[in-house]
Design an enzyme around this catalytic site. Structure first.
Site, short mmCIF file in Angstrom:
data_model
loop_
_atom_site.label_atom_id
_atom_site.label_comp_id
_atom_site.label_asym_id
_atom_site.label_seq_id
_atom_site.Cartn_x
_atom_site.Cartn_y
_atom_site.Cartn_z
N ASN A 118 0.81 -1.23 0.00
CA ASN A 118 0.00 0.00 0.00
C ASN A 118 0.84 1.28 0.00
O ASN A 118 0.40 2.30 0.52
CB ASN A 118 -0.96 0.03 1.21
N ARG A 119 2.04 1.18 -0.54
CA ARG A 119 2.93 2.35 -0.62
C ARG A 119 3.35 2.90 0.75
O ARG A 119 3.85 4.01 0.87
CB ARG A 119 2.31 3.49 -1.45
N LEU A 120 3.12 2.10 1.80
CA LEU A 120 3.55 2.55 3.15
C LEU A 120 4.93 1.96 3.43
O LEU A 120 5.11 1.10 4.31
CB LEU A 120 2.51 2.13 4.21
#
Ligand code: FMN
Length: 215
Positions: free
Chosen positions: A192-194
């Site tokens: 999730n692009r985290l």
């Protein structure tokens, strides 16, 4: 031309990077990551890194060089001191190194100051190189404009004949730089692009301070 790459998308899920799991010294974490990548992923030149310099024209420029040694002090690579990058470093020693190891979903970004290594260390490395690479270093006025490829081939042939049977000495215009880091960021891709980003910065007392950065 209109090439849309909007659908190039990948989820990063392989590993995590947590503060509880890292050394106080970023060179130790660099060593750990380097060996993990080198041993577990078949990526070819793990030691290929991008070095960005600020040129005499004021523009940044990046290109790939090979990391040949690293110690607690820094990162060593070899090049022509009179090349575009060599002149850039002489004028402004602030450089940025970066590694991207896609198979491991890892990136490392290093800000540091580059300086020439001791002559005897460059001599030692030059001696260890294959003869062809030694001759190549002699032949190439790296970054200069040349008329055509034959210029190089002819120069190589002439030098080969001239130096046959002789040991080849390191030319003074060729040698190593060490990049002494002041900041090292480790990036581990996450879902999730985290992504995980841990940044070490060297303070005035030469202690490394660690921060987590937002992805
Ligand atoms: C995989 C790879 C490894 C390279 N290794 C080196 C190196 O160790 N030293 C070097 O001077 N150039 C190396 N080069 C060539 C540089 O990228 C660059 O073309 C050259 O150093 C001239 O750069 P400059 O004109 O900006 O100084 C390498 C290129 C690639 C693609």
């Amino acid at each position: 031309m209109n090439t849309d790459l909007g659908n190039y998308r990948k989820s990063y899920e392989k590993q995590e990077l947590l503060e509880t799991n890292v050394s106080d010294n970023p060179m130790e974490l660099f060593q750990k990551w380097f060996h993990e990548v080198d041993e577990n992923f078949n990526i070819g030149e793990t030691n290929a890194m991008t070095i960005s310099t600020i040129g005499l024209d004021g523009f940044p420029k990046s290109r790939v060089v090979l990391l040949k040694k690293f110690t607690y002090e820094g990162f060593i690579f070899y090049t022509n001191y009179e090349s575009e990058k060599g002149k850039a470093i002489t004028n402004n020693p602030n450089v940025c190194l970066s590694f991207f190891w896609p198979a491991a979903e890892r990136q490392i970004i290093i800000k540091g100051k580059a300086e020439k290594i001791a002559e005897n260390l460059s001599d030692g490395y030059f001696e260890s190189r294959p003869r062809g690479s030694q001759l190549g270093a002699l032949v190439s006025n790296q970054s200069n404009v040349i008329k055509n490829r034959e210029v190089l081939e002819d120069k190589l042939k002439t030098l080969e004949a001239k130096l046959e049977g002789q040991e080849i000495e390191r030319p003074k215009f060729w040698g190593g730089f060490i990049v002494k880091p002041v900041e090292i960021e480790f990036w581990q891709g996450r879902p999730n692009r985290l992504h995980d980003r841990l940044r070490y910065q060297l303070d005035d007392d030469f202690n490394w301070n660690l921060d987590r950065l937002s992805p």
